[in-house]
Design an enzyme around this catalytic site. Structure first.
Site, PDB file in Angstrom:
ATOM      1  N   ASP A  85       1.037  -1.219   0.010  1.00  0.00           N
ATOM      2  CA  ASP A  85       0.071   0.340  -0.007  1.00  0.00           C
ATOM      3  C   ASP A  85       0.342   1.270  -0.373  1.00  0.00           C
ATOM      4  O   ASP A  85       2.007   0.882   0.679  1.00  0.00           O
ATOM      5  CB  ASP A  85      -1.423   0.233   1.086  1.00  0.00           C
ATOM      6  CG  ASP A  85      -2.726   0.545   0.825  1.00  0.00           C
ATOM      7  OD1 ASP A  85      -2.284   1.954  -0.284  1.00  0.00           O
ATOM      8  OD2 ASP A  85      -3.273   0.563   1.589  1.00  0.00           O
TER       9      ASP A  85
HETATM   10  C1  BGC Z   1      -5.241   3.180  -0.025  1.00  0.00           C
HETATM   11  C2  BGC Z   1      -5.383   2.151  -1.279  1.00  0.00           C
HETATM   12  C3  BGC Z   1      -4.400   2.424  -2.680  1.00  0.00           C
HETATM   13  C4  BGC Z   1      -3.924   3.163  -2.393  1.00  0.00           C
HETATM   14  C5  BGC Z   1      -3.209   4.292  -3.930  1.00  0.00           C
HETATM   15  C6  BGC Z   1      -4.073   4.224   0.055  1.00  0.00           C
HETATM   16  O1  BGC Z   1      -4.010   5.723   0.410  1.00  0.00           O
HETATM   17  O2  BGC Z   1      -5.099   2.772   0.760  1.00  0.00           O
HETATM   18  O3  BGC Z   1      -6.317   1.650  -0.576  1.00  0.00           O
HETATM   19  O4  BGC Z   1      -4.797   2.154  -3.504  1.00  0.00           O
HETATM   20  O5  BGC Z   1      -3.521   4.578  -1.271  1.00  0.00           O
HETATM   21  O6  BGC Z   1      -4.205   5.171  -3.902  1.00  0.00           O
END
Ligand code: BGC
Length: 868
Positions: free
Chosen positions: A288
């Protein structure tokens, strides 16, 4: 099995540079056991053979720098998508684009805004789940996206207030597992790699990231630890992720928070042990965004791709990139591990996308302007970056259908369906537009006007948003009805004057919103701070229903809300949960209210009478000094309906509940036993770790090739800026040997024993787990006067003292004409009837008597039969 020790710093992965030093705590912290080495790919895995043949050919030609480039993001906002890795121009591969979201294309234009996962789950319709996945995949492909960052099974929905539950499907693991599998198949059939996220235990927003929590004034130095025991992990949280692996998903995203005090993206038990060993996952794991906290240790724990590549947004340095190049060169990360990462990424790529000849990325997440810097953060490379490609096709029809069929008719004393009402009065802000426009709040981080998606990264821009007011008014005028709406919750006297008139049918629209933790709206830091309706919705409902004896309530929400104060009022003649319907909101609810669509949605969660009734709740205050807040999943497998059943509390509307405009009768349950044979534990061992291609040991070959292209500010590259490795790295641990630095067995490349619960070549675990042991049938008769869709639900009781009263195991969706009878057929696999044995480390069918039930909801189980 669970182990407990006093020192948290021994958690797997913590041997490398932790981002924030772990404080010792007096509390005995849960511990995540180390599992090394990281399992290498199995090119013979079912469904992956051709992809691995192509991947081998490609990866064998790659240099070490190219491999590192493929595994490391280029940095936050360095390119057009929310995440991109480096290109391999020599082999004709452009930079791969990783982009949100689970309900459409985030931050672009001329895309669709689909219903949420949770609303889609409420359809209990596999076909619609697949078609939604396919349509999202088509739109992603049309924009040049290679990996769409969804679907979501973490959060699963342990706590109803958790901010991101709506991005996923349901707290029931079987329903979520079906949602995952169908979405993945659809998306990948459309030519885009799906990403099962967030792995795992990502059940709340509070304390998921240290910086975010500090921004809210919480003084913590480590993120939340979700403390989950082995049985609960298998029987609940891992279950839908196993379905994702079995469906052939190409990528996973590891999560921000810790599990048993080891970070999701360096937790070797989770990534090496559960995901790659036990489930036999053959694709790649990306972090993530900013969830990576170590370099070599994350690689050893099974991380395959660093997203977005920089340590924190726009630092210009990376745990990987240059450091991964050096780590391979000095042997800290074995060559087979980087080869495995590259193979996994390219196998997922070829499995879904077949050829390296890709259309260009034709949008920029960072702006809707046509021209701008392609390297957004650096402000470099001014050119056309948005081509405004319309990818919507005819998806509006599908969106309208899913949202209508995902609408749950919770109560109806006869006022619905509407039939040319004489006078329709529509009340509430949730029926109308956001006066500033549907996309005016960044990532939908506000609650103005009708609610059709939650907030955060799991969003898309609306191409338009049909409000309930607009659609209902159009219908009313067509019918010759009188129509008036009041689109505020705060016009009590005007509302009273309107709805107190004779012949009025009043429809009140109310909502409750939530989202991702980086946005705090009205004190809701992602997670909801309560389960009540927003903007004095309860007062609005109570007022209108006190003035009008035919009040219909429509709820748009991200999960259950407390409706105990008014739901049983005789003046409230119908209640509908319309979830988060997406762009066609008004049309979908109009279809249901007027009976164009006979409601067939079923609640994907329980409507409890009180917040406490759910058992588990969000942890809102740190409980471990400034160390990692500890969230103990002490309720085990008992969440949502399983908890209410165990506590034997009454609920307002149970899991699986939903009415129709017709009625159904259930009869004639039968069970047929299949000849599945006995369970065969997997035995044997893997091959030794393979490597592909060679690399030079001369550091001069790794210097930044400044004569070939200019350096982009803060961009993450695989190159070295000097042949002095210590200076090139900047890592304080530089100089330690792999043996000193890495956990035991982390660099072992010898054949490894296969787990008995794993499938040798079968992704998703031991294939015998999916043998059908019983087929259960029942007759469903439409006893009403109109055609309708019924959702027969098959539950089982596993019979043991620690088992839930019943658990959902299968369901159907049958269209039945009035007076006709259809047969429901549900299957029970070995997994469906097993428990996870923490000593044996395998699934076992216990000796307790098992029952099957077929009924209309988790608490309306009219038919039962012993499984013998
Ligand atoms: C989120 C993810 C997301 C990623 C990219 C993160 O903060 O938890 O679900 O895909 O950001 O935007």
């Amino acid at each position: 099995m669970k182990f407990s020790i006093v020192v948290a710093a021994l958690a797997s992965g913590a041997l490398a540079t932790p981002k924030y030093p772990q404080k010792l705590s007096k509390r005995t912290l849960e511990y995540s056991p180390p599992v090394y080495p990281s399992p290498w790919m199995n090119p013979e895995a079912d469904g992956w053979e051709a992809a691995y043949t192509q991947a081998r050919e490609f990866v064998s030609q790659m240099t070490l720098l190219e491999k590192v480039n493929l595994t490391t993001g280029t940095g936050w906002a360095s390119e057009q998508c929310v995440g991109q890795v480096g290109a391999i121009p020599r082999l004709g591969l452009r930079s791969l684009c990783m982009h949100d979201s689970p309900l459409g294309i985030r931050g672009s234009d001329y895309n669709s805004a689909f219903p949420s996962g949770q609303t889609t789950a409420a359809t209990f319709d596999r076909g619609l789940m697949y078609r939604r996945g396919y349509a999202i995949g088509q739109e992603a492909r049309g924009k040049g996206i290679n990996v769409i960052l969804g679907p979501v099974a973490g959060p699963l929905g342990r706590m109803p207030a958790a901010g991101r539950n709506w991005e996923g499907f349901s707290p029931d693991p079987v329903l979520t597992g079906v949602g995952m599998a169908e979405t993945i198949k659809g998306t990948q059939d459309a030519g885009v790699i799906a990403c099962a996220k967030h792995f795992i235990g990502n059940e709340q927003e509070h304390f998921r990231q240290v910086g975010e929590a500090r921004g809210y004034g919480f003084n913590i130095s480590e993120t939340l630890s979700s403390n989950i025991d082995d049985r609960t992990m298998h029987e609940l949280y891992l279950w839908p992720f196993a379905d994702a692996v079995r469906a052939g998903v190409g990528s996973f995203m590891c999560s921000y928070q810790q599990v048993n005090n080891s970070y999701g993206c360096q937790n070797s038990k989770l990534m090496n042990g559960l995901l790659k060993d036990e489930l036999g996952f053959q694709g790649f794991v990306m972090s993530d965004w900013q969830a990576q906290h170590t370099g070599a240790a994350a690689a050893a724990s099974g991380l395959d791709m660093s997203m977005p590549g920089d340590t924190e947004f726009n630092t210009g340095v990376s745990f990987w990139g240059t450091n991964l190049t050096l780590a391979v060169l000095n042997g800290t990360v074995p060559a087979y591990r980087i080869d495995d990462m590259a193979m996994r990424i390219m196998a997922a790529f070829f499995k879904v996308q077949k050829s390296v000849e890709l259309d260009p990325i034709n949008f920029s997440f960072w702006t809707l302007d046509t021209y701008g810097p392609i390297h957004w953060a650096a402000g470099e490379g001014y050119q056309q970056i948005n081509y405004h490609v319309d990818v919507r096709a005819d998806h509006a029809n599908l969106i309208r259908e899913i949202a209508a069929k995902g609408t749950v008719l919770l109560k109806n004393t006869g006022s619905l369906p509407l039939n040319k009402p004489k006078f329709l009065a529509v009340i509430g802000e949730d029926a109308g537009p956001n006066p500033n426009g549907p996309n005016s709040c960044a990532d939908r981080g506000c609650d103005n006007g009708t609610l059709a998606m939650g907030w955060g990264s799991g969003t898309a821009n609306y191409p338009y948003l049909i409000t309930p007011d607009a659609a209902l008014q159009a219908r009313a005028i067509k019918d010759g009805s009188r129509y008036e709406s009041i689109l505020t919750n705060y016009a009590a006297s005007q509302t009273k004057a309107l709805v107190s008139q004779d012949n009025v049918t009043a429809i009140v629209f109310v909502n409750a919103d939530s989202g991702e933790g980086y946005i705090n709206f009205d004190g809701n830091m992602g997670d909801r701070k309560n389960l009540t309706l927003w903007r004095d919705g309860d007062a609005l409902v109570k007022n209108v229903s006190s003035w009008c004896s035919n009040t219909i309530v429509v709820i748009h929400s991200t999960g259950p809300v407390l409706i105990g104060e008014w739901y049983d009022s005789p003046n409230i003649t119908a209640i509908l949960w319309a979830g988060l319907p997406g762009q066609e909101s008004g049309n979908s609810i109009t279809d249901v209210l007027y009976g164009k669509v006979n409601p067939s949605g079923r609640s994907p969660f329980t409507w409890g009478a009180t917040r406490e009734g759910y058992g588990a709740d969000v942890l809102y205050t740190p409980n471990n000094g400034n160390g990692a807040p500890q969230q103990d999943f002490t309720e085990g497998v008992f969440i949502d309906y399983r908890y209410f059943d165990k506590a034997n509390t009454s609920v307002i509307y149970e899991f699986g509940h939903g009415l129709s405009y017709t009625t159904f009768k259930y009869s004639n349950i039968q069970v047929q036993k299949s000849n599945a044979g006995v369970y065969q534990p997997t035995i044997g061992q893997t091959t030794p770790a393979p490597t592909f291609g060679n690399y030079s040991a001369d550091l001069n070959d790794y210097l930044f090739p400044s004569e070939e292209f200019p350096y982009v500010y803060q961009y993450i590259y695989p190159y070295l800026n000097t042949t002095d490795p210590r200076n090139a790295s900047g890592d304080p641990h530089f100089g330690q040997t792999a043996e000193e630095f890495m956990p035991p067995h982390a660099i072992d490349d010898s054949p490894q024993p296969l787990l008995r619960s794993s499938g040798k070549n079968a992704p998703g675990g031991n294939p015998a787990l999916y043998d059908v042991l019983y087929t259960v049938t029942a007759d469903i008769t439409n006893t009403g006067s109109i055609v309708g869709d019924e959702v027969p639900q098959l539950y089982v009781s596993l019979g043991g003292p620690d088992d839930p009263k019943v658990v959902l195991r299968d369901f159907g969706k049958l269209r039945i004409e009035p007076g006709q009878t259809a047969q429901f057929k549900g299957v029970l696999t070995r997994r469906d009837l097993s428990n996870w044995d923490v000593v044996l480390q395998d699934w076992v069918v216990s000796n307790y008597t098992k029952m099957a039930y077929v009924g209309k909801s988790s608490r309306d189980l009219g038919l039962s039969i012993v499984l013998s």
